[in-house]
Each structure stands twice: as C-alpha cells, then as structure tokens.
Design an enzyme around this catalytic site. Structure first.
Site, PDB file in Angstrom:
ATOM      1  CB  ILE A 175     -77.007 -87.083   1.919  1.00 17.53           C
ATOM      2  CG1 ILE A 175     -76.059 -86.596   0.814  1.00 17.53           C
ATOM      3  CG2 ILE A 175     -78.427 -87.142   1.401  1.00 17.53           C
ATOM      4  CD1 ILE A 175     -76.113 -87.491  -0.424  1.00 17.53           C
ATOM      5  CG  ASP A 176     -75.438 -88.530   7.369  1.00 16.97           C
ATOM      6  OD1 ASP A 176     -75.806 -87.398   7.714  1.00 16.97           O
ATOM      7  OD2 ASP A 176     -75.958 -89.588   7.786  1.00 16.97           O
ATOM      8  CE  LYS A 177     -65.566 -87.812   5.429  1.00 15.56           C
ATOM      9  NZ  LYS A 177     -64.504 -87.773   6.467  1.00 15.56           N
ATOM     10  NE  ARG A 196     -75.508 -93.098   9.802  1.00 17.42           N
ATOM     11  CZ  ARG A 196     -74.478 -92.321  10.106  1.00 17.42           C
ATOM     12  NH1 ARG A 196     -74.414 -91.073   9.653  1.00 17.42           N
ATOM     13  NH2 ARG A 196     -73.495 -92.783  10.861  1.00 17.42           N
TER      14      ARG A 196
END
Length: 324
Positions: free
Chosen positions: A137-139, A236
């Site tokens: 998962i993204d930062k 997103r």
C-alpha cells in the site's frame, strides 16, 4: 539457505523505451529494483540470451530468463522501527501500517521503511523475495498488510493474490456524491506522458474495483472499496477516472472540492488534510499452513476520523442553518 528462483517472461510492448531495470520491476513486482539490478550485473538475468546493463533500453518482445538466488538486498539494512502487529505465527505476520511509512526502500526513501523494520524483527526474511511483502500500500495510505515469513507462505499468498481469493477492503473518502455502489473496470498502466503516474490506458493491465456507499455528505462520499485486482495506485486512479478523486490525493486529486456554503473551518480542514484519505480496513485470506479462513479489521486512524468528524459537524451546522 537461499531459495533458487527461475522465471521466464516476455517484455510487453507497452514497456518499450524503458530501462531494463524499470521494465523488470514492473514485470516482477515481488523483487526490489536494487535486487533486480544486482542480478543483471551478476548475469543471473539474461535478455534474449545475453547479459545486459540496467540502464539499457528495451524494445518490447524480448525474452527474459531469471535464474538467481533469493539472497539479501545488500542495500536494505535492519532497523529497529516499531510495528503495530495484529497477528503473527510461524508463517505470516499481519500489521496495521501507519500513514507515512514507506513499504520498500527506493528513490528518496533509502531507509526507515517497512522492509528495514521487518529485517530487524526477522533477519531470515533476507532469503525471501521482497522480505516476505507480497502486496503493497502507498506510503500515505494506512492499514492492513500481510507478510510471508516462510517460502511456503510466500508461494501460498502470491497464489491467493493471483487467483483473487484474498479479500482487501478500503475506506475511501472521495469528492462528489453517489446514488449507490458500483464497479469500475479500467486497465491501468503508466501514464503516457508522466511515467511517475498511473492512468487508465488501453495498454494497461486489467483492473477491477468494486465500491459501496458507507456515508454520504453534501459534496463528498465515504466508500467501502473492494479490490478484485491489485494494480499500482488502483483505487486512486479509478476514483479519479470516475471524476471522484480521493480527498487529499496529491497526485490525482486536483484542487479540493468544497461543499456549498463551506465555512472557513471546513475549507481549512479539506485543504490541510496531508494525504489521500484511504485506509486498508479489512483483510481476508486463507492461512498458508492450516487453510483456515482468517480476517482482520483495522480502525481508521485518528487523522482520518478527525476529517470525518469535521465534515459531520459542518453538515450538522449546515442543516441547522437551512432549518432556520
């Protein structure tokens, strides 16, 4: 003892013009780019039967053969970083990742990542691809991740992800309103002009996102999103593609959308939210050893809840004004 790795794959035409290490990173996401670069330099990866330098460009259609040892990413050092571990046994570890923690080292984030923390907690992970991290998962996205602690678990979890039997649900606050739930289908690949971004493109990989409405606001909606596939930035990109970008998304979000009659408090709350409002809230999988169906839930973090509380307070005040 390190595990032997063997892969054969054809570089897709969509990767034409990329550096070889970039193309390989997209083709083999289980391995870090630094490791792929090491394998290229040590001739453990051949492209059309020959050794290549990482910076060489690909044309598309080349045959890649990987024959390597899992080994350790020399550049990734163990670091003592506290983790919020929800479950751990001999096979898997499930954690609740805070927003701001990068999963793998990379450009601009050479250390202090989840991978560094995992190597400190379990040094033997150096012999497992990506130190056992099978999905990312993204930062600036918070929430649940599972880590494989053995090669057996790694294979099982990768297989489950590929056959879409892993359940991953996210809470997402998006701009705009919905009449109900639905599904987004749109292939995702690199943006044709900005290689740092992803986009819905005809040459991308198939991507399917399901969503349902959890809570409605006058100009925003809280969704529960279920991933059928797991492409980079999938939620997103798909929400932005629908013209409903995530609140706070610095890449795909655009300018904050304000509800009618927005006061200064809600303007500032939306403008200052420092990240995409996305949280991996639920994870479901089959245990690699026992085959037991297991699931975990992680509550939304404090900043996400504070954002929702501010929006609820504004809506309540707005309703009172309208009733006067």
């Amino acid at each position: 003892m390190n595990a032997s790795i063997h892969h054969e794959a054809t570089i897709p035409d969509s990767a034409a013009g990329l550096r070889i290490d970039q193309a390989l990173a997209e083709m083999f996401p289980d391995y870090s780019r630094s490791r792929l670069q090491q394998w290229l330099k040590s001739e453990q990866i051949l492209v059309d039967g020959r050794a290549c330098k990482p910076r060489e460009r690909v044309l598309g259609g080349e045959l890649v053969v990987v024959r390597a040892e899992a080994g350790n990413d020399a550049a990734v050092e163990p670091q003592a970083i506290e983790l919020d571990v929800l479950f751990e046994d001999a096979q898997i570890l499930v954690l609740n990742k805070p927003a701001g923690l990068v999963v793998h080292p990379g450009a601009g984030n050479p250390d202090r990542t989840l991978q560094n923390a995992l190597l400190h907690r379990h040094p033997h992970l150096e012999g497992i691809p990506r130190c056992g991290i099978v999905h990312r998962i993204d930062k600036d996205t918070s929430g649940l991740l599972v880590v494989a602690l053995t090669l057996k678990a790694h294979k099982s979890l990768v297989d489950q992800l590929q056959d879409k039997s892993v359940g991953r649900e996210y809470d997402a606050l998006v701009a705009g309103t919905f009449t109900g739930g639905g599904t987004v289908e749109g292939a995702i690949g690199r943006h044709p002009r900005d290689r740092k971004r992803m986009a819905v493109v005809a040459t991308g990989k198939p991507a399917i996102t399901h969503y349902r409405v959890t809570e409605r606001f006058s100009a925003h909606t809280l969704l529960r999103v279920h991933l059928e596939t797991g492409r980079t930035h999938q939620i997103r990109v798909h929400m932005a593609y629908m013209q409903h970008p995530l609140v706070g998304d610095p890449v795909y979000g655009g300018r904050p959308r304000l509800p009618a009659g927005a006061d200064e408090a809600i303007r500032q709350t939306l403008a200052r939210f420092p990240r995409q409002a996305l949280h991996a809230a639920r994870l479901r999988l089959q245990h690699p050893d026992t085959n037991e169906e297991m699931s975990w839930d992680a509550p939304r973090p404090a900043d996400f809840e504070a954002l929702l509380d501010a929006m609820r307070a504004f809506e309540a005040e707005r309703g009172q004004r309208n009733d006067r």
